[in-house]
Design a protein around this motif. Structure first.
Motif, PDB file in Angstrom:
ATOM      1  N   LEU A   4       0.876  -1.250  -0.195  1.00 34.66           N
ATOM      2  CA  LEU A   4       0.040  -0.096  -0.202  1.00 34.66           C
ATOM      3  C   LEU A   4       0.997   1.320  -0.029  1.00 34.66           C
ATOM      4  O   LEU A   4       0.552   2.312  -0.483  1.00 34.66           O
ATOM      5  CB  LEU A   4      -1.005   0.045   1.178  1.00 34.66           C
ATOM      6  CG  LEU A   4      -1.843   1.120   1.184  1.00 34.66           C
ATOM      7  CD1 LEU A   4      -2.723   1.600   0.276  1.00 34.66           C
ATOM      8  CD2 LEU A   4      -2.578   1.001   2.457  1.00 34.66           C
ATOM      9  N   THR A   5       1.999   1.172   0.700  1.00 30.84           N
ATOM     10  CA  THR A   5       2.830   2.431   0.694  1.00 30.84           C
ATOM     11  C   THR A   5       3.275   2.784  -0.626  1.00 30.84           C
ATOM     12  O   THR A   5       3.599   4.024  -0.681  1.00 30.84           O
ATOM     13  CB  THR A   5       4.055   2.177   1.762  1.00 30.84           C
ATOM     14  OG1 THR A   5       3.604   1.581   3.074  1.00 30.84           O
ATOM     15  CG2 THR A   5       5.039   3.483   2.026  1.00 30.84           C
ATOM     16  N   ASN A   7       1.822   3.057  -3.410  1.00 35.54           N
ATOM     17  CA  ASN A   7       0.900   3.748  -3.870  1.00 35.54           C
ATOM     18  C   ASN A   7       0.992   5.351  -3.550  1.00 35.54           C
ATOM     19  O   ASN A   7       0.477   6.220  -4.367  1.00 35.54           O
ATOM     20  CB  ASN A   7      -0.684   3.297  -3.304  1.00 35.54           C
ATOM     21  CG  ASN A   7      -1.680   3.907  -4.031  1.00 35.54           C
ATOM     22  OD1 ASN A   7      -2.044   3.632  -5.271  1.00 35.54           O
ATOM     23  ND2 ASN A   7      -2.580   4.948  -3.528  1.00 35.54           N
ATOM     24  N   PHE A   8       1.918   5.438  -2.605  1.00 32.78           N
ATOM     25  CA  PHE A   8       1.981   6.882  -2.325  1.00 32.78           C
ATOM     26  C   PHE A   8       3.405   7.578  -2.390  1.00 32.78           C
ATOM     27  O   PHE A   8       3.770   8.660  -1.920  1.00 32.78           O
ATOM     28  CB  PHE A   8       1.628   7.104  -0.781  1.00 32.78           C
ATOM     29  CG  PHE A   8       0.126   6.906  -0.285  1.00 32.78           C
ATOM     30  CD1 PHE A   8      -1.068   7.526  -1.049  1.00 32.78           C
ATOM     31  CD2 PHE A   8       0.085   5.609   0.319  1.00 32.78           C
ATOM     32  CE1 PHE A   8      -2.303   7.123  -0.808  1.00 32.78           C
ATOM     33  CE2 PHE A   8      -1.385   5.195   0.501  1.00 32.78           C
ATOM     34  CZ  PHE A   8      -2.338   6.201  -0.094  1.00 32.78           C
ATOM     35  N   LEU A   9       4.399   6.644  -3.017  1.00 30.49           N
ATOM     36  CA  LEU A   9       5.713   6.991  -3.150  1.00 30.49           C
ATOM     37  C   LEU A   9       6.251   7.284  -4.739  1.00 30.49           C
ATOM     38  O   LEU A   9       5.724   6.688  -5.551  1.00 30.49           O
ATOM     39  CB  LEU A   9       6.694   5.963  -2.249  1.00 30.49           C
ATOM     40  CG  LEU A   9       6.393   5.798  -1.063  1.00 30.49           C
ATOM     41  CD1 LEU A   9       7.328   5.047  -0.344  1.00 30.49           C
ATOM     42  CD2 LEU A   9       6.633   7.176  -0.111  1.00 30.49           C
ATOM     43  N   THR A  10       7.119   8.111  -4.844  1.00 30.96           N
ATOM     44  CA  THR A  10       7.656   8.204  -6.158  1.00 30.96           C
ATOM     45  C   THR A  10       9.346   8.275  -5.808  1.00 30.96           C
ATOM     46  O   THR A  10       9.807   8.506  -4.786  1.00 30.96           O
ATOM     47  CB  THR A  10       7.301   9.537  -6.810  1.00 30.96           C
ATOM     48  OG1 THR A  10       7.809  10.725  -5.958  1.00 30.96           O
ATOM     49  CG2 THR A  10       5.935   9.784  -6.969  1.00 30.96           C
ATOM     50  N   PHE A  23       6.655   7.077 -11.175  1.00 32.13           N
ATOM     51  CA  PHE A  23       5.631   6.312 -10.477  1.00 32.13           C
ATOM     52  C   PHE A  23       5.085   5.194 -11.209  1.00 32.13           C
ATOM     53  O   PHE A  23       4.429   5.490 -12.371  1.00 32.13           O
ATOM     54  CB  PHE A  23       4.553   7.317  -9.809  1.00 32.13           C
ATOM     55  CG  PHE A  23       3.323   6.730  -9.094  1.00 32.13           C
ATOM     56  CD1 PHE A  23       3.652   6.479  -7.680  1.00 32.13           C
ATOM     57  CD2 PHE A  23       2.128   6.479  -9.882  1.00 32.13           C
ATOM     58  CE1 PHE A  23       2.622   5.799  -7.206  1.00 32.13           C
ATOM     59  CE2 PHE A  23       1.083   5.761  -8.937  1.00 32.13           C
ATOM     60  CZ  PHE A  23       1.298   5.678  -7.570  1.00 32.13           C
ATOM     61  N   ARG A  50      -8.529   5.829  -3.506  1.00 34.54           N
ATOM     62  CA  ARG A  50      -7.224   6.235  -3.595  1.00 34.54           C
ATOM     63  C   ARG A  50      -6.161   5.369  -4.437  1.00 34.54           C
ATOM     64  O   ARG A  50      -5.172   5.815  -4.445  1.00 34.54           O
ATOM     65  CB  ARG A  50      -6.733   6.533  -2.157  1.00 34.54           C
ATOM     66  CG  ARG A  50      -7.620   7.370  -1.323  1.00 34.54           C
ATOM     67  CD  ARG A  50      -6.837   7.864  -0.178  1.00 34.54           C
ATOM     68  NE  ARG A  50      -5.824   8.590  -0.457  1.00 34.54           N
ATOM     69  CZ  ARG A  50      -5.330   9.613   0.240  1.00 34.54           C
ATOM     70  NH1 ARG A  50      -5.719   9.931   1.478  1.00 34.54           N
ATOM     71  NH2 ARG A  50      -4.424  10.059  -0.009  1.00 34.54           N
TER      72      ARG A  50
END
Lengths: 131, 246
Positions: A4-5, A7-10, A23, A50
């Motif tokens: 899940l993490t 999904n929020f990192l680049t 991403f 999300r």
């Protein structure tokens, strides 16, 4: 590190911020471990809007996990009529909340920089010449 | 009073020990006015789960407190929590702090994602963060210390390494604002459309001027003091500023 993490990192490099290829980051040589967690149906339901399903499909495939359905599930299919979590919900919970990359790398699709994951913790610090 | 998460496993030789500033963040986030604001800003269950990011988690006490008390603070338990820190030792210790604090709660529990090693918000995707919390290195210092590279982290001179790590946690350079300014500059990019940031400042950071600068950003930003250490303890009078799109 949980799937899940991702999904929020680049990529952490400034020059990659505007490049769509930065991403998601791509797991490589990943050692996966399933760490059990209690299911929170409302959380999965409210996280679903999300989550970039295409990205989740790509990451799952790259990790050699069973392939995901073509499109994201409908949260109406998360609970049985008796109010119990369905297999669809359980599978999504396992994928997002229980699967952890313990060791390996995350590779940027834009600059190909590799970030290390050690003992479950990813390191996004860059040498000063790369910031 | 909500309980303070346990940090007994954290080595304060190399990691910032929870202090007045940390406790001011806990008190502010759990105050009646902020819990009311957050609950109405992220109405449950009709809106997507908020993502909370703490930058520079240190011991993890603030992130752990927010995650363990999500139901009280945000009015919902379907909240996801993420942290970053430049200090590799802090990232590891903080993850343990948050996991421990969340595990003590009754179900349904909030989702603790991860603490990653990183510089401020550099590895976080733009437009995703709904609540950002930052207790910066705010003490004015002549110079800003350089982050430690892998070689410095592996140095056998542990005492020297640890004092450099601690210095990173408090030394803020000119006006104590050099790191905070870098964070503020990235806020409009990092925060979601509904995003809210809580940033701690000390009197020497000139909080009134900082708020004025934020209010002058394009597209209508608000900045209000929502917490204060109250007592005039010399130069280290602390405030928490809430920053959001009006």
């Amino acid at each position: 590190m949980k799937l899940l993490t991702l999904n929020f990192l680049t990529c952490a490099r400034k020059t990659c911020k505007t490049n769509p290829a930065a991403f998601p980051l791509h797991p490589r040589e990943a050692e996966l471990e399933q760490i059990e967690a209690e299911i929170n149906p409302l959380l999965i339901q409210n996280l679903l809007p999300r989550i970039n399903w295409e990205v989740l499909k790509t990451i799952s495939q790259e990790l050699g996990l069973p392939s995901l359905p073509e499109s994201a599930p409908d949260s109406e299919d998360f609970m049985t009529e008796e109010g119990e979590p369905t297999q669809t919900l359980k599978d999504l919970h396992t994928l997002l909340m229980e699967m952890n990359v313990q060791n390996g790398k995350l590779v940027c699709g834009s600059c190909e920089h590799e970030y290390a994951i050690k003992e479950g913790i990813a390191n996004f610090l860059l040498p000063s010449h790369m910031v | 009073m909500l309980p303070t998460p346990s940090t007994t496993h954290v080595s304060f030789d190399a990691i910032y020990e929870p202090a007045e500033d940390s406790y001011l963040l806990l008190d502010t986030l759990s105050s009646a006015s902020e819990t009311a604001f957050l609950a109405s800003h992220f109405p449950s269950p009709s809106t997507p789960s908020p993502l909370v990011l703490e930058v520079g988690v240190g011991s993890g006490v603030v992130l752990a407190f927010a995650a363990a008390n999500a139901q009280t603070i945000f009015g919902r338990a379907d909240v996801a929590f993420l942290g970053t820190d430049v200090n590799a030792l802090a990232a590891r210790a903080a993850a343990q702090t948050v996991r421990g604090a969340v595990a003590e709660q009754a179900e349904p529990r909030a989702a603790f994602l991860d603490v990653v090693e990183g510089d401020l918000t550099s590895c976080v995707k733009d437009g995703e963060v709904d609540v950002l919390v930052f207790n910066p290195p705010y003490v004015p210092t002549e110079t800003l210390p350089a982050p430690l590279d892998a070689e410095a982290m592996a140095s056998p001179e542990v005492f020297e390494r640890d004092s450099k790590l601690l210095e990173l946690s408090y030394a803020g350079g000119e006006d104590g604002m050099e790191t905070t300014d870098r964070l503020l500059e990235r806020l409009p990019g990092v925060l979601s459309a509904r995003g809210v940031a809580y940033v701690l400042l000390c009197a020497q950071n000139k909080p009134e001027a900082v708020k004025e600068r934020i209010r002058a950003w394009p597209a209508g930003w608000c900045a209000e003091t929502v917490g204060s250490s109250g007592k005039k303890a010399g130069w280290e009078k602390l405030v928490i500023v809430r920053i959001w799109r009006g």
